[in-house]
Design an enzyme around this catalytic site. Sequence first.
Site, PDB file in Angstrom:
ATOM      1  CE  LYS A 181      14.600 -16.978 102.521  1.00 12.16           C
ATOM      2  NZ  LYS A 181      13.378 -16.203 102.752  1.00 12.16           N
TER       3      LYS A 181
ATOM      4  N   GLY B 126       8.228 -13.348 109.593  1.00 12.65           N
ATOM      5  CA  GLY B 126       6.840 -12.889 109.674  1.00 12.65           C
ATOM      6  C   GLY B 126       6.489 -12.139 110.936  1.00 12.65           C
TER       7      GLY B 126
ATOM      8  CB  ALA C 166      13.376 -13.421 108.463  1.00 11.20           C
TER       9      ALA C 166
ATOM     10  CG  ASN D 279       6.665 -12.270 101.397  1.00  9.96           C
ATOM     11  OD1 ASN D 279       6.752 -13.362 100.876  1.00  9.96           O
ATOM     12  ND2 ASN D 279       5.553 -11.567 101.243  1.00  9.96           N
TER      13      ASN D 279
END
Lengths: 255, 65
Positions: free
Chosen positions: A94, A155, A182, A204
């Site tokens: 990645k 994030g 993302a 994530n």
Amino acid sequence: MEFYGTALASRLFLGTAQYPSPKVLCEAIEASGTEVITVSLRRETSDGAGTGFWQMLRQTGRRILPNTAGCHTVQEAVTTAQMARELFETDWIKLEVIGHADSLQPDVFALVEAARILSDDGFKVFPYTTEDLVVGEHLLQAGCEVLMPWGAPIGSGQGLRNSDGLRAMRAHFPNTPLVVDAGIGRPSDAAAAMELGLDAVLLNTAVAKAGDPIAMARAMAQAVIAGQTGYQAEPMPRRDMAVPSTPVLGLAELI
Amino acid sequence: MKITVNAKPHEVSASTLDGALIELGLISPALATALNGAFVSRAKRVETVLTDGDRIEVLAPMQGG
């Protein structure tokens, strides 16, 4: 849909960072049904924590997708990718080349250059990019067979900030696997990405920082399936005005 | 010989990358190395000669998104 010749049943890629504990991480991986987990590389510490972490991940049996997170130059990214290939025994990478410290926006010029170097070296590059179609073209010319446009800054949990751009990407690259990477914050964001016809979602923080990461991992898996199934089912067109769904024929006159 | 490993200064007597790692106790199989910004494979460490002032990065698996 195949990713570099590998067919994946699950369209959810899951990151391994920021979980409250290794146990929760492993349970979240299980609950998500993911077949691909992302990992990184950092300086070895004296306690050898990296070795234990790696052994734990291997036991999950998932395919490993190492990243080049934190790299800001072509050389950093290429060297990190080479180190990752040896360490994780995979040619999947990645590729992140960060261009802006606050937004973590990719430096797409360096990204294309690094992608070309790595593809020529035999890597199977998953580039973290924007929804820019021209950049996407250059990445494909550089040897990439997958594109990973951002949904929102890493994030941030803002969801899809440019749905129109992602829709255009789908239309422009009908045969290239597209992974939203993302910015996903909620299951509805993941479903929305899949409803646009994208092929997978990589997330994530949305799981790791949820109050119950394991439940959120399950919810994300369900959302991805719902969105994908909805896309394949061909949603009805939007209408500007109301159209009664109950037949008006035979309606009684009661005035 | 003075070298820098993961941004910390070290004094080692070994002359190769492999020797320096052993001397510093970095013997885990789950390590990858770079010398002055360039990748050095596991197989090449034993023949990679160090010089004074070299910068070595020793990386291990870590959580990532």
